[in-house]
Scaffold this active site. Structure first.
Site, PDB file in Angstrom:
ATOM      1  NE  ARG A   1     -57.716   8.397  36.290  1.00 56.86           N
ATOM      2  CZ  ARG A   1     -58.872   7.860  36.564  1.00 56.86           C
ATOM      3  NH1 ARG A   1     -59.979   8.409  36.143  1.00 56.86           N
ATOM      4  NH2 ARG A   1     -58.940   6.770  37.274  1.00 56.86           N
ATOM      5  CB  CYS A   2     -59.022  15.233  33.126  1.00 57.03           C
ATOM      6  SG  CYS A   2     -59.318  16.956  32.749  1.00 57.03           S
ATOM      7  N   PRO A   3     -56.193  15.965  31.404  1.00 52.57           N
ATOM      8  CG  PRO A   3     -54.911  17.723  30.487  1.00 52.57           C
ATOM      9  CD  PRO A   3     -54.929  16.690  31.611  1.00 52.57           C
TER      10      PRO A   3
END
Length: 85
Positions: A18-20
């Site tokens: 997942r981001c980042p």
């Protein structure tokens, strides 16, 4: 982009991250690469669809390919080719 096949110098599998994390991994790979090297990225996080193009634009790298694919189970996946500027 021409019709010639593009060969990636490095491939990043960021599926499930997942981001980042996907962009951080791309940033690290680009930093270690030489100018002109191509990094191929596979991701499942929707945010990469705007994070990776912005990363390229702001840091002067070329986004050679951005596409959405479906994996064997029908799940959305993102595929990118980034050329270090």
């Amino acid at each position: 982009m021409s019709d010639q096949a593009i060969t990636a110098t490095l491939q990043l599998n960021t599926r499930g991250l997942r981001c980042p994390e996907p962009v951080m991994m791309l940033h690290q790979a680009i930093r270690k690469s030489k100018s002109g090297d191509i990094v191929e990225v596979f991701a499942t996080d929707n945010s990469t669809s705007w994070d990776i193009p912005k990363f390229c634009m702001h840091l002067g790298h070329e986004l050679l390919l951005q596409e959405e694919l479906l994996d064997d189970a029908g799940n959305k996946e993102f595929h990118y080719l980034v050329k270090k500027g």
